[in-house]
Design an enzyme around this catalytic site. Structure first.
Site, PDB file in Angstrom:
ATOM      1  N   GLY A  11       0.872  -1.336  -0.236  1.00 26.98           N
ATOM      2  CA  GLY A  11      -0.170   0.066   0.004  1.00 26.98           C
ATOM      3  C   GLY A  11       0.928   1.202   0.064  1.00 26.98           C
ATOM      4  O   GLY A  11       0.528   2.132   0.648  1.00 26.98           O
ATOM      5  N   SER A  13       1.188   3.296  -2.458  1.00 27.06           N
ATOM      6  CA  SER A  13       0.858   4.230  -3.590  1.00 27.06           C
ATOM      7  C   SER A  13       0.470   5.656  -3.121  1.00 27.06           C
ATOM      8  O   SER A  13       0.482   6.604  -3.650  1.00 27.06           O
ATOM      9  CB  SER A  13      -0.262   3.578  -4.575  1.00 27.06           C
ATOM     10  N   ASP A  62      -3.315  -7.534  -4.621  1.00 24.31           N
ATOM     11  CA  ASP A  62      -4.110  -7.221  -3.743  1.00 24.31           C
ATOM     12  C   ASP A  62      -3.676  -8.170  -2.530  1.00 24.31           C
ATOM     13  O   ASP A  62      -3.877  -9.435  -2.471  1.00 24.31           O
ATOM     14  CB  ASP A  62      -5.551  -7.801  -4.285  1.00 24.31           C
ATOM     15  N   VAL A  63      -3.174  -7.588  -1.288  1.00 27.11           N
ATOM     16  CA  VAL A  63      -3.009  -8.316  -0.080  1.00 27.11           C
ATOM     17  C   VAL A  63      -3.894  -8.991   0.395  1.00 27.11           C
ATOM     18  O   VAL A  63      -3.441 -10.212   1.310  1.00 27.11           O
ATOM     19  CB  VAL A  63      -2.481  -7.231   0.785  1.00 27.11           C
ATOM     20  N   ASN A  89       1.789  -2.203   5.309  1.00 30.56           N
ATOM     21  CA  ASN A  89       0.862  -0.905   5.537  1.00 30.56           C
ATOM     22  C   ASN A  89      -0.314  -0.925   4.840  1.00 30.56           C
ATOM     23  O   ASN A  89      -1.206  -0.030   5.333  1.00 30.56           O
ATOM     24  CB  ASN A  89       1.845   0.090   5.028  1.00 30.56           C
ATOM     25  N   SER A 141      -3.017   0.884  14.872  1.00 30.75           N
ATOM     26  CA  SER A 141      -3.351   2.083  14.902  1.00 30.75           C
ATOM     27  C   SER A 141      -3.618   2.245  16.410  1.00 30.75           C
ATOM     28  O   SER A 141      -3.840   1.412  17.412  1.00 30.75           O
ATOM     29  CB  SER A 141      -4.756   2.010  14.265  1.00 30.75           C
ATOM     30  N   TYR A 154     -12.485  -2.330  11.924  1.00 33.53           N
ATOM     31  CA  TYR A 154     -11.210  -1.579  11.633  1.00 33.53           C
ATOM     32  C   TYR A 154     -10.416  -1.832  13.002  1.00 33.53           C
ATOM     33  O   TYR A 154      -9.278  -2.525  13.044  1.00 33.53           O
ATOM     34  CB  TYR A 154     -11.053  -0.054  11.300  1.00 33.53           C
ATOM     35  N   ALA A 156     -10.825  -4.139  15.464  1.00 36.48           N
ATOM     36  CA  ALA A 156     -10.553  -5.531  15.701  1.00 36.48           C
ATOM     37  C   ALA A 156      -9.442  -5.923  14.623  1.00 36.48           C
ATOM     38  O   ALA A 156      -8.632  -6.738  14.965  1.00 36.48           O
ATOM     39  CB  ALA A 156     -11.769  -6.349  15.284  1.00 36.48           C
ATOM     40  N   LYS A 158      -6.873  -3.927  13.630  1.00 35.36           N
ATOM     41  CA  LYS A 158      -5.620  -3.344  14.060  1.00 35.36           C
ATOM     42  C   LYS A 158      -5.136  -3.945  15.382  1.00 35.36           C
ATOM     43  O   LYS A 158      -3.988  -4.052  15.643  1.00 35.36           O
ATOM     44  CB  LYS A 158      -5.777  -2.065  14.365  1.00 35.36           C
ATOM     45  N   ILE A 187      -3.708  10.531  11.277  1.00 30.45           N
ATOM     46  CA  ILE A 187      -2.369  11.220  10.554  1.00 30.45           C
ATOM     47  C   ILE A 187      -3.089  11.601   9.081  1.00 30.45           C
ATOM     48  O   ILE A 187      -4.056  11.301   8.787  1.00 30.45           O
ATOM     49  CB  ILE A 187      -1.371   9.943   9.998  1.00 30.45           C
TER      50      ILE A 187
HETATM   51  P1  NAP Z   1      -4.589   5.781   2.602  1.00 30.51           P
HETATM   52  O1  NAP Z   1      -4.098   6.902   2.251  1.00 30.51           O
HETATM   53  O2  NAP Z   1      -6.267   5.411   2.356  1.00 30.51           O
HETATM   54  O3  NAP Z   1      -3.754   4.294   1.557  1.00 30.51           O
HETATM   55  C1  NAP Z   1      -4.220   3.257   1.637  1.00 30.51           C
HETATM   56  C2  NAP Z   1      -2.975   2.357   0.797  1.00 30.51           C
HETATM   57  O4  NAP Z   1      -3.400   1.303   0.971  1.00 30.51           O
HETATM   58  C3  NAP Z   1      -3.124   2.786  -0.514  1.00 30.51           C
HETATM   59  O5  NAP Z   1      -1.639   2.654  -1.247  1.00 30.51           O
HETATM   60  C4  NAP Z   1      -3.902   1.520  -1.159  1.00 30.51           C
HETATM   61  O6  NAP Z   1      -3.487   1.172  -2.400  1.00 30.51           O
HETATM   62  C5  NAP Z   1      -3.441   0.415  -0.428  1.00 30.51           C
HETATM   63  N1  NAP Z   1      -4.307  -0.638  -0.279  1.00 30.51           N
HETATM   64  C6  NAP Z   1      -5.710  -0.666  -0.049  1.00 30.51           C
HETATM   65  N2  NAP Z   1      -6.116  -1.943  -0.037  1.00 30.51           N
HETATM   66  C7  NAP Z   1      -4.961  -2.561  -0.656  1.00 30.51           C
HETATM   67  C8  NAP Z   1      -5.055  -4.068  -0.917  1.00 30.51           C
HETATM   68  N3  NAP Z   1      -6.032  -4.839  -0.967  1.00 30.51           N
HETATM   69  N4  NAP Z   1      -3.869  -4.565  -1.308  1.00 30.51           N
HETATM   70  C9  NAP Z   1      -2.823  -3.759  -1.652  1.00 30.51           C
HETATM   71  N5  NAP Z   1      -2.796  -2.427  -1.409  1.00 30.51           N
HETATM   72  C10 NAP Z   1      -4.021  -1.968  -0.721  1.00 30.51           C
HETATM   73  O7  NAP Z   1      -4.385   4.895   3.955  1.00 30.51           O
HETATM   74  P2  NAP Z   1      -3.032   5.622   4.798  1.00 30.51           P
HETATM   75  O8  NAP Z   1      -3.819   6.517   5.785  1.00 30.51           O
HETATM   76  O9  NAP Z   1      -1.784   5.993   4.362  1.00 30.51           O
HETATM   77  O10 NAP Z   1      -2.912   4.411   6.007  1.00 30.51           O
HETATM   78  C11 NAP Z   1      -1.799   3.347   5.893  1.00 30.51           C
HETATM   79  C12 NAP Z   1      -1.701   2.334   6.822  1.00 30.51           C
HETATM   80  O11 NAP Z   1      -1.846   3.135   8.108  1.00 30.51           O
HETATM   81  C13 NAP Z   1      -3.102   1.483   7.039  1.00 30.51           C
HETATM   82  O12 NAP Z   1      -2.611   0.132   7.476  1.00 30.51           O
HETATM   83  C14 NAP Z   1      -3.959   2.402   8.052  1.00 30.51           C
HETATM   84  O13 NAP Z   1      -4.914   1.456   8.666  1.00 30.51           O
HETATM   85  C15 NAP Z   1      -3.024   2.624   9.014  1.00 30.51           C
HETATM   86  N6  NAP Z   1      -3.182   3.917   9.814  1.00 30.51           N
HETATM   87  C16 NAP Z   1      -3.641   5.126   9.144  1.00 30.51           C
HETATM   88  C17 NAP Z   1      -3.852   5.986   9.978  1.00 30.51           C
HETATM   89  C18 NAP Z   1      -4.406   7.560   9.609  1.00 30.51           C
HETATM   90  O14 NAP Z   1      -4.699   8.401  10.496  1.00 30.51           O
HETATM   91  N7  NAP Z   1      -4.162   7.958   8.360  1.00 30.51           N
HETATM   92  C19 NAP Z   1      -3.769   5.796  11.546  1.00 30.51           C
HETATM   93  C20 NAP Z   1      -3.562   4.646  12.055  1.00 30.51           C
HETATM   94  C21 NAP Z   1      -3.159   3.652  11.110  1.00 30.51           C
HETATM   95  P3  NAP Z   1      -4.188   1.559  -3.768  1.00 30.51           P
HETATM   96  O15 NAP Z   1      -4.277   3.007  -3.734  1.00 30.51           O
HETATM   97  O16 NAP Z   1      -3.669   0.851  -4.984  1.00 30.51           O
HETATM   98  O17 NAP Z   1      -5.771   1.029  -3.478  1.00 30.51           O
END
Ligand code: NAP
Length: 246
Positions: A11, A13, A62-63, A89, A141, A154, A156, A158, A187
């Site tokens: 993830g 991208s 697709d993970v 991630n 998270s 979500y 559960a 994490k 974030i």
């Molecule tokens: P994001 O901006 O929504 O980006 C999600 C990423 O995951 C994208 O690159 C997406 O790829 C990829 N992805 C989704 N489903 C996938 C799949 N089935 N296979 C492969 N790739 C997949 O999310 P983010 O905020 O950066 O979050 C990244 C991580 O941090 C996540 O695990 C999230 O739960 C965790 N997190 C985030 C926050 C926050 O506040 N943002 C807080 C705590 C934890 P595509 O674009 O190709 O779909």
């Protein structure tokens, strides 16, 4: 430095994964940028890394698909000869109150966030055991620790990531592999951009350091856990949340 290391970031991208990929590459790792649907965005991350003088490649997988992850990791080992760092991630949200949550929304989140980390780890560990070294870093998270109304699926997933991290850490420690988790708070990414201003304000009020974090803050924590400086740390959860959980 991570010179000569081969790193996979799922993830990568967008958002936090993107920042992690850029950070690891800046430290000398060759980074495989995984994505699911956003091929163009992944290509932009590769271009950015190369512009900064780093090495990167993009790979779709697709993970949530066990067989696809098998092929994904095996192809990387075939092409690069090794695998040093795996950052799990990739993640999604499908928020809603429990009474209205569909089975599909529960499964989709668990399949990507928790099973996705299991799938890639399952195949990466085989190679890391051969090498007798490796670093696995899983994105959990703050809500996996504290819970959050409207995020039963979500939270559960994490919390599950934390259990997975600790169990695998115990299994593979004797092979020179460390497994740790990073638990971000709120974030600034696409994931949190969906929140209304009112919700963002109320969350900010609960953050001792007062604001949402930046993806780079999480990337710095991941880079530390991937570095030699963290060689004696395993099974731990590093909170990057402005003090939300203490
Ligand atoms: P994001 O901006 O929504 O980006 C999600 C990423 O995951 C994208 O690159 C997406 O790829 C990829 N992805 C989704 N489903 C996938 C799949 N089935 N296979 C492969 N790739 C997949 O999310 P983010 O905020 O950066 O979050 C990244 C991580 O941090 C996540 O695990 C999230 O739960 C965790 N997190 C985030 C926050 C926050 O506040 N943002 C807080 C705590 C934890 P595509 O674009 O190709 O779909």
């Amino acid at each position: 430095m991570l010179t000569e290391k081969i790193a996979v970031v799922t993830g990568a991208s967008r958002g936090i994964g993107r920042a992690i990929a850029i950070k690891l590459a800046s430290l000398g790792a060759a980074v495989i940028i995984n994505y699911n649907g956003s091929a163009d965005k992944a290509a932009e991350v590769k271009e950015e890394i190369e512009r900064l003088g780093g090495r990167a490649d993009t790979r779709q997988c697709d993970v949530s698909d066990f067989q696809a992850c098998s092929a994904f990791i095996q192809d990387i080992v075939k092409d690069y000869g090794r695998l040093d760092i795996l950052v799990n991630n990739a993640g999604i949200t499908r928020d809603g109150l429990l009474l209205k949550m569909s089975e599909e929304d529960f499964d989709a989140v668990l399949n990507t966030n928790l099973k996705g980390a299991f799938h890639t780890t399952r195949f990466a560990v085989r190679q890391m055991i051969r090498q007798r070294s490796g670093r696995i870093i899983n994105l959990s998270s703050v809500v996996g620790v504290s819970g959050n109304a409207g995020q039963a699926n979500y939270a559960a997933s994490k919390a599950g990531v934390l259990g997975l991290t600790k169990a695998v850490a115990k299994e593979v420690a004797s092979r020179g592999i460390t497994v740790n988790a990073v638990a971000p708070g709120f974030i600034e990414t696409d994931m949190t951009a969906k929140l209304t201003d009112k919700v963002k304000e109320s969350i900010s009020a609960q953050i001792p350091l007062g604001t949402f974090g930046k993806p780079e803050y999480v990337a710095d924590a991941v880079a530390f856990l991937a570095s030699d400086a963290a060689c004696y740390i395993t099974g731990q959860v590093l909170h990057v949340d402005g003090g939300m959980v203490m």
